[in-house]
Write an enzyme that holds these catalytic residues in place. Structure first.
Site, PDB file in Angstrom:
ATOM      1  N   GLY B 249       0.820  -1.205   0.000  1.00  0.00           N
ATOM      2  CA  GLY B 249       0.000   0.000   0.000  1.00  0.00           C
ATOM      3  C   GLY B 249       0.853   1.253   0.000  1.00  0.00           C
ATOM      4  O   GLY B 249       0.478   2.267  -0.552  1.00  0.00           O
ATOM      5  N   PHE B 250       2.031   1.175   0.629  1.00  0.00           N
ATOM      6  CA  PHE B 250       2.972   2.307   0.676  1.00  0.00           C
ATOM      7  C   PHE B 250       2.343   3.564   1.249  1.00  0.00           C
ATOM      8  O   PHE B 250       2.750   4.676   0.925  1.00  0.00           O
ATOM      9  CB  PHE B 250       3.572   2.589  -0.713  1.00  0.00           C
ATOM     10  CG  PHE B 250       4.273   1.416  -1.320  1.00  0.00           C
ATOM     11  CD1 PHE B 250       5.415   0.894  -0.724  1.00  0.00           C
ATOM     12  CD2 PHE B 250       3.804   0.820  -2.475  1.00  0.00           C
ATOM     13  CE1 PHE B 250       6.057  -0.204  -1.270  1.00  0.00           C
ATOM     14  CE2 PHE B 250       4.444  -0.275  -3.027  1.00  0.00           C
ATOM     15  CZ  PHE B 250       5.572  -0.786  -2.421  1.00  0.00           C
ATOM     16  N   ILE B 476       1.103  -5.678   5.745  1.00  0.00           N
ATOM     17  CA  ILE B 476       1.135  -4.943   4.479  1.00  0.00           C
ATOM     18  C   ILE B 476       2.003  -5.671   3.442  1.00  0.00           C
ATOM     19  O   ILE B 476       2.106  -5.259   2.294  1.00  0.00           O
ATOM     20  CB  ILE B 476       1.626  -3.498   4.736  1.00  0.00           C
ATOM     21  CG1 ILE B 476       1.433  -2.598   3.518  1.00  0.00           C
ATOM     22  CG2 ILE B 476       3.039  -3.479   5.219  1.00  0.00           C
ATOM     23  CD1 ILE B 476       1.752  -1.141   3.772  1.00  0.00           C
ATOM     24  N   ILE B 642      16.762  -6.057  15.480  1.00  0.00           N
ATOM     25  CA  ILE B 642      16.059  -6.550  14.295  1.00  0.00           C
ATOM     26  C   ILE B 642      15.505  -7.932  14.609  1.00  0.00           C
ATOM     27  O   ILE B 642      16.264  -8.877  14.844  1.00  0.00           O
ATOM     28  CB  ILE B 642      17.007  -6.597  13.080  1.00  0.00           C
ATOM     29  CG1 ILE B 642      17.631  -5.215  12.819  1.00  0.00           C
ATOM     30  CG2 ILE B 642      16.253  -7.100  11.843  1.00  0.00           C
ATOM     31  CD1 ILE B 642      16.636  -4.102  12.552  1.00  0.00           C
ATOM     32  N   PRO B 645      15.993 -10.626  10.577  1.00  0.00           N
ATOM     33  CA  PRO B 645      16.932  -9.988   9.646  1.00  0.00           C
ATOM     34  C   PRO B 645      16.607 -10.254   8.172  1.00  0.00           C
ATOM     35  O   PRO B 645      16.859  -9.410   7.317  1.00  0.00           O
ATOM     36  CB  PRO B 645      18.282 -10.611  10.018  1.00  0.00           C
ATOM     37  CG  PRO B 645      18.116 -11.075  11.426  1.00  0.00           C
ATOM     38  CD  PRO B 645      16.672 -11.468  11.569  1.00  0.00           C
ATOM     39  N   GLN B 651      13.122  -5.341   3.543  1.00  0.00           N
ATOM     40  CA  GLN B 651      12.482  -4.027   3.666  1.00  0.00           C
ATOM     41  C   GLN B 651      13.415  -2.910   3.226  1.00  0.00           C
ATOM     42  O   GLN B 651      13.035  -2.006   2.488  1.00  0.00           O
ATOM     43  CB  GLN B 651      12.100  -3.780   5.132  1.00  0.00           C
ATOM     44  CG  GLN B 651      10.787  -4.370   5.504  1.00  0.00           C
ATOM     45  CD  GLN B 651       9.689  -3.729   4.709  1.00  0.00           C
ATOM     46  OE1 GLN B 651       9.350  -2.576   4.898  1.00  0.00           O
ATOM     47  NE2 GLN B 651       9.160  -4.454   3.772  1.00  0.00           N
ATOM     48  N   GLY B 715      10.740  -0.051  14.200  1.00  0.00           N
ATOM     49  CA  GLY B 715      10.284  -0.474  12.872  1.00  0.00           C
ATOM     50  C   GLY B 715      11.285  -0.095  11.798  1.00  0.00           C
ATOM     51  O   GLY B 715      12.163   0.740  12.002  1.00  0.00           O
ATOM     52  N   GLY B 717      10.227  -0.123   8.129  1.00  0.00           N
ATOM     53  CA  GLY B 717       9.571  -0.083   6.821  1.00  0.00           C
ATOM     54  C   GLY B 717       9.901   1.140   5.984  1.00  0.00           C
ATOM     55  O   GLY B 717       9.859   1.092   4.760  1.00  0.00           O
ATOM     56  N   GLU B 718      10.209   2.242   6.622  1.00  0.00           N
ATOM     57  CA  GLU B 718      10.313   3.493   5.865  1.00  0.00           C
ATOM     58  C   GLU B 718      11.710   4.097   5.823  1.00  0.00           C
ATOM     59  O   GLU B 718      12.076   4.782   4.869  1.00  0.00           O
ATOM     60  CB  GLU B 718       9.308   4.502   6.451  1.00  0.00           C
ATOM     61  CG  GLU B 718       7.891   4.070   6.122  1.00  0.00           C
ATOM     62  CD  GLU B 718       6.825   4.698   6.990  1.00  0.00           C
ATOM     63  OE1 GLU B 718       6.173   5.618   6.517  1.00  0.00           O
ATOM     64  OE2 GLU B 718       6.643   4.255   8.139  1.00  0.00           O
TER      65      GLU B 718
END
Lengths: 333, 751
Positions: B249-250, B476, B642, B645, B651, B715, B717-718
């Protein structure tokens, strides 16, 4: 829902007889031949093409690659692009064609796309492909929003005030440089069309893209006997490394004696409204030393008549660099 | 009580673990939103406006309604009441496009839904939608790419509530800039970018009386539930939202979009399930995008490179009615030490669909600008870009005046420089060559917020020796199923292959949005507490069940490890598997619930919790044919511990690839004449493909951050997308001498 008939003719004559009932062989034709479908079906999903009848030619015996009596090659209309690119004779004697095909699309598309279909590939102009937009090619007289809009990908050679759409084919660029001949069977018999006479400039009739008439079925393409010792290069430049249409591409077939160019055939892609054979570049090359100055002069000659739009002026310089580098690569191969 | 045993090699935490949902995905058994089919289901296809500004004068649906299989053409006159929604207390009721579909006859962006065709098949619905004739009163749209802030008050409305346009301020930034010995004043532009997850947005809406079930491709099922309940005037519990799998979805699927209430309204009227899948073209029009940003950055520095003043003034474009703020200043105020700082923003209304969060919202375009400015300042002063960052490393978060919980940015730089071979860099433009190509080397730092959203979970231990963990968050596509299995395995001692993970359903304990890179950090306390409570119940059962080996003991004499209950005096070897205990008690299962509290939005935090990292990038440049390629990337990430890993590296690699697209390819073009996002397909919206992906090395520092949760996991993800564009443009400059300050870098910028 827009429905259409789908038929498989018994032979070429039946296919031609059916297709000849259409008013035109161009955009908007009511009867269409379909082979790989990679252009036509795509455009049907977009409502850009809305034929009432599809004639499936996949089962006609047009899928062979054969030697010709004069030492050339005969390529059937429904030979898949991947089979053509990977054919041993093509790779050996007409490598520019193999290189060009493999520079285009993806493996999956090349497995479906055919020789004749690729000859008739439609432009990727974003306005052409969207029926909510005006487009002189799709709806003659409706206007060209590309000229005042997003035209970065569009043509700088062979444009008109009505249309600046680029011919997107890679295969055609190589065929132009190889001086291919397109063989057509039509309602009035068979004829052979020199590659350079097959595609039309948009002029004031951008809806007409080729010389084909209703019923005309491309049966095969022939390539002349290979030039002995020719060096062949196809170079494609684009934003990303793969799976994108060319910003500029060049197909070159060079013959040399020592450091002198004795023969040259040059065509450009991604910059013209049709596959762009450049006799100007060829003239600038033949008899000259195969060096950077000559190649640059040839490139300048090829783009002399180029006309930039608001966003695509860089293509002129890019095409020059593309051609000069392709020539250099061929000469030093 | 339970103990967390983390002996090397035995704990699932920190072990590279293939996705537990992998087999479902590769076999096609994983059901995405549009994979659900129901008897009598109808298909809906929206009709989008083909103008970007004006009014709908007439909708002629006569021909469309007569087409075979067509059930109804909905429009403003017949859709029925769809109400607005408002922000609720806490993190609720969030929506970037507040206007319900068809609310008025005004068209404010190209593609805005103005009608909806519903038919027995998708094909019939598509044909009917195409056959709807619309006439407009058309005005020229404003999609100008030159952004000047609109006249707005000091405190403006945003998607998340009011915000001061001066986002952060300390010292006297303007005065310090004026008197600084060294100055830099540049403007950086990032274009509109469109989320292109492979899975399209999709809704299937089913009514049963006054209850509504939605199968939706959503990154936040609970928020969607609340918004839809408001739109249809229902109690929240009457709306159920299910998102079993997401084809990513980003950020584009965080908040509800207008197709969702349309499908629900059509399903209610027609009394049948209705499925609506947003087309790829519509994905460019009606479901958000990262807005264009224009950011002026002014740096004042001492001759040695020490920052004296930093000013960032940025503008993003936004929709006519809505209030999206691209928070480009998110990281600016804490990333480096600078005594005088001012970060302020404005917005510019355009005839475009509402922008929304896209992976790393705010910080990603923001760090592109500030990290680029720092690179330019380093070049201006002839200081190594790593060195200027080391020189400006802060001791605390200077924007909040509190320490960082765990900041190892300097170590990121040293590890990255060493792995990349940065010491071999020669600073002069075009001075590095390899195989006839000119090399460009560049680097940048990055950061991304770390925090927890509230989260709840339940854990069941079952009499067949399996466990079930449930949480209403979503996966996601990044590995949330796997992380929940790892956490449950860790705490309950059940092997991964005996754990059922259930996600993506508002009927489950409330889980967080799949956003902000916060799911993993948020669910750890919830899952652990749930497991502990299940185990506590189990120990009670162990001492109260007649015939149990522990019948005469008290619960506190018992312990639980590796799935076995045992008396502490006897040790785990004499323990009894929980399945046996449950069997003896004639119980099918024992359940524990657990919750984790939010740290996000804490007004008085003790620590500044952020992740950090850096990218080192090599590009190759072949001037003869104007060919630029990214040839090598080394990324170092300090994101706490993490947990997995394998998924973690995946990611960061994915983010780097997206960053290559951001730097070199991606941009949504609005037609200047009719305002349409004109390159609205995957051929004309160019993004990185496999052939563009160079060798990418990812290194994790792996320092646990215990302020975030018990395991110290933040996190990831970004953060990998932050900073990468600045590193690439620095490398481009190093190779070509061309400083590109408007993304993406195009061939025409370089020839």
């Amino acid at each position: 829902m827009h429905t259409f008939e789908f038929g498989r003719p018994a032979d070429a004559a039946a296919a031609i007889a059916t297709a000849a009932r259409a008013k035109t062989a161009q955009q908007g034709a009511d009867v269409r031949f379909v082979a790989g479908g990679t252009t036509l079906v795509d455009l049907m999903k977009l409502n850009v093409e809305t034929p009432g009848r599809l004639i499936d030619i996949n089962r006609l015996p047009l899928d062979k690659i054969e030697a010709t009596a004069d030492g050339g090659l005969k390529i059937g209309a429904t030979v898949r692009n991947s089979d053509l690119a990977n054919n041993a004779v093509v790779q050996r004697d007409y490598s520019v064609l193999s290189q060009a095909i493999l520079a285009g699309a993806s493996a999956q598309l090349r497995n479906m796309a055919t020789t004749a279909g690729n000859l008739l590939q439609r432009t990727r102009c974003m306005y052409f492909r969207d029926t909510a937009m005006a487009c002189n090619k799709r709806e003659p007289g409706s206007g060209c929003p590309a000229i005042t809009g997003a035209n970065r990908m569009l043509a700088v050679l062979g444009t008109s005030e009505q249309c600046i759409a680029t011919n997107p084919s890679d295969m055609c660029v190589a065929m132009a440089a190889l001086e291919a001949t397109i063989h057509v069977q039509g309602a009035k018999g068979s004829r052979a069309i020199a590659f350079g006479e097959f595609h039309l400039l948009p002029g004031s009739t951008p809806e007409r893209e080729t010389v084909l008439e209703p019923g005309d079925l491309i049966t095969h393409v022939t390539l002349p006997a290979p030039l002995a010792g020719s060096k062949q290069v196809y170079l494609k430049l684009r934003d990303r490394a793969s799976y994108e249409f060319a910003l500029a591409s060049a197909a070159v077939v060079l013959t040399m004696k020592g450091e002198t160019v004795t023969g040259a055939r040059v065509a450009l892609g991604g910059v013209g409204t049709k596959p762009w054979r450049s006799h100007e570049a060829e003239t600038a090359l033949v008899g000259q030393a195969a060096d950077a100055a000559t190649f640059r002069k040839a490139a300048e000659a090829a783009l002399r008549d180029a006309k930039p739009q608001s966003e695509n002026g860089f293509k002129i310089e890019l095409a020059k660099r593309c051609l000069a580098y392709a020539l250099k690569t061929a000469a030093t191969a | 009580m339970a103990t967390t045993v983390e002996a090397p090699g035995t704990s699932p935490i920190g072990r590279s673990t293939p996705r537990v949902d992998g087999p479902l995905k590769v076999s096609g058994a994983a059901k995405y939103a549009s994979d659900f089919h129901f008897p009598g289901m109808l298909y809906a296809v929206p009709v989008g406006a083909t103008i970007a500004n004006g009014r709908v004068v007439k909708i002629d649906a006569a021909a469309a309604e007569k087409m075979p299989g067509v059930r109804k053409i909905f429009h403003r006159e017949n859709i029925g009441k769809i109400s607005r929604s408002v922000l609720g207390p806490g993190f609720e009721g969030i929506c970037d496009e507040r206007r319900p579909p068809f609310e008025d006859d005004v068209v404010r962006y190209y593609g805005q839904y103005i009608a909806l065709a519903v038919a027995d098949t998708f094909e019939s619905a598509k044909a009917a939608a195409d056959a709807v004739r619309v006439s407009y009163d058309k005005e020229k749209p404003n999609v100008s790419t030159d952004l000047k802030a609109d006249d707005e008050p000091q405190v403006v409305v945003t998607t998340f509530g009011p915000a001061n346009r001066v986002r952060s301020e300390r010292g006297d930034a303007a005065g310090a800039f004026a008197s600084a010995p060294v100055k830099l004043d540049q403007t950086y532009v990032t274009p509109a970018e469109t989320h292109n997850p492979i899975e399209l947005h999709a809704t299937t809406a089913i009514w049963d009386g006054s209850t509504l079930t939605l199968y939706e491709s959503s990154q936040g099922v609970f928020n969607l539930q609340g918004v839809l309940a408001q739109m249809f005037g229902l109690p929240k519990e009457n709306v159920r939202v299910i998102t079993k799998f997401l084809g990513s979805g980003f950020g584009g699927k965080l908040w509800p979009w207008t197709h969702c209430p349309l499908a629900a309204a059509a399903a209610r009227q027609l009394g049948k399930p209705v499925k609506l899948v947003v087309s790829r073209k519509m994905m460019f029009q009606t479901v958000g995008h990262r807005p264009r940003t224009q950011q002026r950055v002014r740096l004042g520095a001492a001759a040695d490179g020490k920052l004296i003043s930093l000013q960032q003034d940025y503008v993003n474009d936004k929709a006519i009615l809505d209030h999206y703020h691209e928070d480009c200043g998110e990281a600016t105020a804490f990333q480096y030490s600078v005594p005088n700082l001012r970060v302020a923003f404005g917005r510019a209304k355009r005839n475009i669909g509402s922008p929304t969060a896209m992976r790393g919202p705010g910080a990603v375009p923001g760090l592109y600008a500030t990290e680029s400015a720092l690179n330019e300042l380093a070049d201006q002063l002839k200081i190594d870009p790593v060195q200027i960052r080391v020189l400006n490393e802060p001791k605390i978060d200077e924007s909040l005046g509190i320490p960082f919980s765990s900041r190892h940015l300097l170590e990121c730089f040293s590890v990255g420089a060493e792995k990349f071979g940065w010491s071999k860099r020669t600073a002069e433009v075009g001075s590095m060559k390899r195989d006839g190509l000119t090399l460009g080397w560049g680097m940048a730092g990055c950061t991304w917020v770390a925090a927890r959203f509230p989260a709840a979970a339940s854990v069941q231990l079952r009499d067949d020796g399996t466990a079930r963990v449930a949480c209403g968050t979503q996966d996601i596509g990044t590995g949330t199923y796997t992380v929940l299995a790892q956490l449950t395995a860790q705490r309950a001692g059940v092997p991964l292959d005996k754990i059922e993970v259930v996600l993506g359903d508002t009927s489950l304990p409330a889980g967080p949005i799949s956003g902000g890179s916060m799911v993993t950090g948020s669910v750890i306390p919830a899952v652990f507490a749930a497991a502990d409570n299940a185990i506590a119940s189990l120990l009670n059962i162990a001492v109260t069940t007649p015939g149990s080996a522990f019948e005469k003991r008290k619960p506190d004499e018992l312990a639980f490890e590796g799935g076995r209950v045992f008396a502490k005096v006897d040790g785990v070897a004499k323990g009894v598997p929980f399945a046996d205990l449950l069997g003896r008690a004639n119980l099918r299962l024992v359940t524990g619930g657990g919750e984790g509290a939010a740290t996000f939005g804490n007004p008085k935090p003790k620590f500044s919790t952020q992740s950090f990292g850096c990218h080192f990038v090599e590009v190759t440049w072949q001037a003869e044919i104007a060919r630029l390629r990214v040839s090598r990337v080394v990324t170092v990430i300090d994101a706490g511990r993490i947990l997995n890993p394998l998924a973690g590296r995946n990611q960061v690699e994915g983010a780097v690839v997206m960053g290559i697209g951001m730097a070199l390819f991606e941009h949504t073009t609005y037609d200047p004449q009719n305002g349409a996002p004109i390159n609205s397909n995957l051929a004309d919206y160019v993004m990185a493909v496999n052939a563009d992906v160079p060798p990418i090395e990812v290194h994790f520092l792996d320092y646990p951050d215990k302020e975030i949760n018990e395991l110290g996991a933040r996190g990831i993800g970004e953060i990998g997308l932050a900073g990468i564009a600045a590193a690439i443009t620095a490398a481009v400059h190093h190779a070509t001498g061309v400083r590109v300050r408007e993304l993406p870098v195009k061939i025409e910028d370089l020839i």
